[in-house]
Design a protein around this motif. Structure first.
Motif, PDB file in Angstrom:
ATOM      1  N   ASN A 117       0.838  -1.193   0.000  1.00  0.00           N
ATOM      2  CA  ASN A 117       0.000   0.000   0.000  1.00  0.00           C
ATOM      3  C   ASN A 117       0.876   1.248   0.000  1.00  0.00           C
ATOM      4  O   ASN A 117       1.971   1.263   0.591  1.00  0.00           O
ATOM      5  CB  ASN A 117      -0.924   0.015   1.214  1.00  0.00           C
ATOM      6  N   GLU A 118       0.384   2.276  -0.651  1.00  0.00           N
ATOM      7  CA  GLU A 118       1.118   3.541  -0.691  1.00  0.00           C
ATOM      8  C   GLU A 118       1.380   4.021   0.734  1.00  0.00           C
ATOM      9  O   GLU A 118       0.522   3.928   1.605  1.00  0.00           O
ATOM     10  CB  GLU A 118       0.308   4.585  -1.462  1.00  0.00           C
ATOM     11  N   GLY A 119       2.600   4.504   0.961  1.00  0.00           N
ATOM     12  CA  GLY A 119       2.996   4.957   2.282  1.00  0.00           C
ATOM     13  C   GLY A 119       3.732   3.918   3.103  1.00  0.00           C
ATOM     14  O   GLY A 119       4.296   4.234   4.160  1.00  0.00           O
ATOM     15  N   SER A 120       3.749   2.661   2.635  1.00  0.00           N
ATOM     16  CA  SER A 120       4.442   1.600   3.368  1.00  0.00           C
ATOM     17  C   SER A 120       5.957   1.735   3.194  1.00  0.00           C
ATOM     18  O   SER A 120       6.448   2.315   2.217  1.00  0.00           O
ATOM     19  CB  SER A 120       4.012   0.227   2.859  1.00  0.00           C
ATOM     20  N   ASN A 121       6.692   1.182   4.149  1.00  0.00           N
ATOM     21  CA  ASN A 121       8.147   1.080   4.030  1.00  0.00           C
ATOM     22  C   ASN A 121       8.490  -0.246   3.351  1.00  0.00           C
ATOM     23  O   ASN A 121       7.945  -1.288   3.712  1.00  0.00           O
ATOM     24  CB  ASN A 121       8.815   1.155   5.394  1.00  0.00           C
ATOM     25  N   VAL A 122       9.377  -0.191   2.368  1.00  0.00           N
ATOM     26  CA  VAL A 122       9.712  -1.367   1.569  1.00  0.00           C
ATOM     27  C   VAL A 122      11.218  -1.579   1.591  1.00  0.00           C
ATOM     28  O   VAL A 122      11.991  -0.622   1.469  1.00  0.00           O
ATOM     29  CB  VAL A 122       9.227  -1.196   0.111  1.00  0.00           C
ATOM     30  N   THR A 123      11.641  -2.841   1.752  1.00  0.00           N
ATOM     31  CA  THR A 123      13.050  -3.201   1.650  1.00  0.00           C
ATOM     32  C   THR A 123      13.199  -4.309   0.615  1.00  0.00           C
ATOM     33  O   THR A 123      12.605  -5.374   0.748  1.00  0.00           O
ATOM     34  CB  THR A 123      13.617  -3.668   3.002  1.00  0.00           C
ATOM     35  N   LEU A 124      13.992  -4.045  -0.411  1.00  0.00           N
ATOM     36  CA  LEU A 124      14.297  -5.041  -1.436  1.00  0.00           C
ATOM     37  C   LEU A 124      15.715  -5.551  -1.200  1.00  0.00           C
ATOM     38  O   LEU A 124      16.625  -4.777  -0.877  1.00  0.00           O
ATOM     39  CB  LEU A 124      14.192  -4.432  -2.834  1.00  0.00           C
ATOM     40  N   ASN A 140      -0.438  -0.087  -4.215  1.00  0.00           N
ATOM     41  CA  ASN A 140      -1.878   0.166  -4.150  1.00  0.00           C
ATOM     42  C   ASN A 140      -2.141   1.577  -3.634  1.00  0.00           C
ATOM     43  O   ASN A 140      -1.464   2.047  -2.706  1.00  0.00           O
ATOM     44  CB  ASN A 140      -2.565  -0.829  -3.221  1.00  0.00           C
ATOM     45  N   TYR A 141      -3.166   2.239  -4.211  1.00  0.00           N
ATOM     46  CA  TYR A 141      -3.552   3.553  -3.713  1.00  0.00           C
ATOM     47  C   TYR A 141      -5.027   3.807  -4.044  1.00  0.00           C
ATOM     48  O   TYR A 141      -5.581   3.200  -4.976  1.00  0.00           O
ATOM     49  CB  TYR A 141      -2.670   4.661  -4.290  1.00  0.00           C
ATOM     50  N   PRO A 142      -5.691   4.687  -3.273  1.00  0.00           N
ATOM     51  CA  PRO A 142      -7.128   4.918  -3.469  1.00  0.00           C
ATOM     52  C   PRO A 142      -7.405   5.706  -4.746  1.00  0.00           C
ATOM     53  O   PRO A 142      -6.503   6.329  -5.314  1.00  0.00           O
ATOM     54  CB  PRO A 142      -7.530   5.709  -2.221  1.00  0.00           C
ATOM     55  N   PRO A 143      -8.655   5.695  -5.196  1.00  0.00           N
ATOM     56  CA  PRO A 143      -8.990   6.341  -6.467  1.00  0.00           C
ATOM     57  C   PRO A 143      -8.847   7.863  -6.432  1.00  0.00           C
ATOM     58  O   PRO A 143      -9.097   8.516  -5.420  1.00  0.00           O
ATOM     59  CB  PRO A 143     -10.459   5.959  -6.688  1.00  0.00           C
ATOM     60  N   THR A 144      -8.452   8.381  -7.575  1.00  0.00           N
ATOM     61  CA  THR A 144      -8.474   9.817  -7.837  1.00  0.00           C
ATOM     62  C   THR A 144      -9.165  10.031  -9.174  1.00  0.00           C
ATOM     63  O   THR A 144      -8.733   9.484 -10.197  1.00  0.00           O
ATOM     64  CB  THR A 144      -7.048  10.407  -7.897  1.00  0.00           C
ATOM     65  N   ILE A 145     -10.270  10.793  -9.165  1.00  0.00           N
ATOM     66  CA  ILE A 145     -11.003  11.050 -10.401  1.00  0.00           C
ATOM     67  C   ILE A 145     -10.371  12.235 -11.112  1.00  0.00           C
ATOM     68  O   ILE A 145     -10.103  13.281 -10.510  1.00  0.00           O
ATOM     69  CB  ILE A 145     -12.498  11.318 -10.113  1.00  0.00           C
ATOM     70  N   THR A 162      -7.851   7.108 -11.589  1.00  0.00           N
ATOM     71  CA  THR A 162      -6.635   6.322 -11.411  1.00  0.00           C
ATOM     72  C   THR A 162      -6.678   5.677 -10.041  1.00  0.00           C
ATOM     73  O   THR A 162      -7.018   6.322  -9.040  1.00  0.00           O
ATOM     74  CB  THR A 162      -5.373   7.203 -11.530  1.00  0.00           C
ATOM     75  N   ALA A 163      -6.321   4.400  -9.982  1.00  0.00           N
ATOM     76  CA  ALA A 163      -6.324   3.669  -8.711  1.00  0.00           C
ATOM     77  C   ALA A 163      -5.680   2.315  -8.926  1.00  0.00           C
ATOM     78  O   ALA A 163      -5.701   1.760 -10.027  1.00  0.00           O
ATOM     79  CB  ALA A 163      -7.736   3.491  -8.186  1.00  0.00           C
ATOM     80  N   VAL A 164      -5.095   1.784  -7.873  1.00  0.00           N
ATOM     81  CA  VAL A 164      -4.619   0.395  -7.837  1.00  0.00           C
ATOM     82  C   VAL A 164      -5.073  -0.181  -6.507  1.00  0.00           C
ATOM     83  O   VAL A 164      -4.750   0.369  -5.453  1.00  0.00           O
ATOM     84  CB  VAL A 164      -3.081   0.317  -7.960  1.00  0.00           C
ATOM     85  N   PRO A 165      -5.839  -1.286  -6.499  1.00  0.00           N
ATOM     86  CA  PRO A 165      -6.357  -2.025  -7.655  1.00  0.00           C
ATOM     87  C   PRO A 165      -7.314  -1.168  -8.487  1.00  0.00           C
ATOM     88  O   PRO A 165      -7.762  -0.112  -8.058  1.00  0.00           O
ATOM     89  CB  PRO A 165      -7.099  -3.204  -7.021  1.00  0.00           C
ATOM     90  N   THR A 166      -7.629  -1.654  -9.704  1.00  0.00           N
ATOM     91  CA  THR A 166      -8.531  -0.956 -10.603  1.00  0.00           C
ATOM     92  C   THR A 166      -9.848  -0.645  -9.879  1.00  0.00           C
ATOM     93  O   THR A 166     -10.412  -1.519  -9.219  1.00  0.00           O
ATOM     94  CB  THR A 166      -8.808  -1.810 -11.847  1.00  0.00           C
ATOM     95  N   PRO A 167     -10.338   0.573 -10.004  1.00  0.00           N
ATOM     96  CA  PRO A 167     -11.539   0.944  -9.237  1.00  0.00           C
ATOM     97  C   PRO A 167     -12.815   0.310  -9.786  1.00  0.00           C
ATOM     98  O   PRO A 167     -12.899  -0.048 -10.964  1.00  0.00           O
ATOM     99  CB  PRO A 167     -11.569   2.466  -9.392  1.00  0.00           C
TER     100      PRO A 167
END
Length: 325
Positions: free
Chosen positions: A132-139, A203-208, A229-234
């Motif tokens: 989800n957008e805003g999460s901390n990620v380590t690859l 992933n992020y919430p919809p923006t019209i 625009t959104a992930v998953p598809t709105p």
């Protein structure tokens, strides 16, 4: 030293002649894993005895082979060359090799230190992930090789600029524009760098986006378009006042990925007014007002998007998400 897998398909390499000189310093030969090393030693007709040693172990005494390794043999040309050949060199072959010569005068030795290089190889890399957008990620990207490989990261967007990370790439508060294909490259200049990829979905919430009103005469088809625009598809819903619209006589709702169309086949006076497009996914919801109006009324052609404030709209939309209405 533990044996490592041999690489294949490497070419033979020959090295400069090494002088048989008691006072000469130890020479270094650098060779890639899997190649063939020829360690040179030249003698003359005054030599009575000659041998090859690896550390303190005898490999050859004259023409007699003491080593059981089938990869090792002699290269001789007449009585002047007494060189050692090692095929498919591996890391456990690294070390000091001594050509020992006995003459009537005094013993002479020539020492060579064999350095084995291993191409960079990535043996572990992060699996593809969805966050989800805003999460901390380590690859992570772990590699071995000799010398130790350098590890670099890139996000393969149009710029593909290097990222600040080595074995571990930390992304704090990941944003939607940081989604994509990440490239990990391990290189040590021994061979072509090894490259692996990690796909990151954010992933992020919809923006019209910029909903547009429709100016349609009576009797013509009116079309309202809503893009999000959104992930998953709105998922999309359409409302007129507080009534949810569905495909019925004269109304056709189409959804194409992140776009939805509300089409009214034969516009009447009763069809003019305000319509609401609702886009939602499990991370959030947003709505936008769009107007279908009669030509000449002078309404602005741009709609207005806003975060849903209406209690009925929120409840209705989430209820439909849960109950698949």
């Amino acid at each position: 030293m533990n044996k490592q897998p041999l690489s294949s398909g490497h070419s033979h390499r020959r090295f400069p002649v090494r002088s048989v000189d008691m006072q000469r310093a130890t020479d270094n030969i650098t060779i890639r894993q899997g190649d063939t090393a020829i360690i040179r030693c030249y003698v003359d007709d005054k030599v009575s005895r000659v041998a090859w040693l690896n550390r303190s172990n005898i490999i050859f005494a004259g023409q007699d082979k003491w080593s059981l390794d089938p990869r090792v043999d002699l290269v001789t040309k007449g009585q002047l060359e007494y060189s050692l050949r090692i095929q498919k060199v591996d890391v456990y072959d690294e070390g000091s090799y001594t050509c020992s010569i006995q003459t009537k005068q005094q013993p002479k030795t020539s020492q060579v230190y064999l350095i084995v290089q291993v191409p960079a190889s990535i043996y572990k890399v992060s699996e593809d992930i969805t966050v989800n957008e805003g999460s901390n990620v380590t690859l992570s990207c772990l590699a071995n090789g000799r010398p130790d490989p350098a590890i670099t990261w890139r996000l393969l967007n149009p710029s593909a600029e290097p990222l600040d990370g080595e074995e571990y790439l930390d992304i704090m508060g990941i944003m939607r524009n940081q989604a994509g294909r990440y490239e990990c490259k391990a290189s040590n200049d021994v061979a072509t760098p090894d490259v692996k990829y990690v796909n990151v979905v954010v992933n992020y919430p919809p923006t019209i986006k910029e909903p547009k009103n429709s100016e349609t005469p009576v009797g013509r088809m009116g079309t309202l378009q809503c893009d999000a625009t959104a992930v998953p598809t709105p998922e999309f819903e359409w409302y007129r006042d507080e009534k949810r619209l569905s495909n019925a006589q004269g109304i056709n709702i189409q959804i194409h990925g992140s776009t939805t169309l509300l089409m009214i086949a034969n516009v009447t006076e009763e069809d003019y007014g305000n319509y609401t497009c609702v886009a939602s996914n499990r991370l959030g919801i947003q709505n936008a007002s769009l107007f279908l109006y009669r030509p000449g009324t002078g309404r602005d052609t741009n709609g207005s998007a806003c975060v849903s404030q209406s209690l009925w709209l929120l409840l209705a939309s989430f209820a439909c998400l849960v109950f698949k209405c």
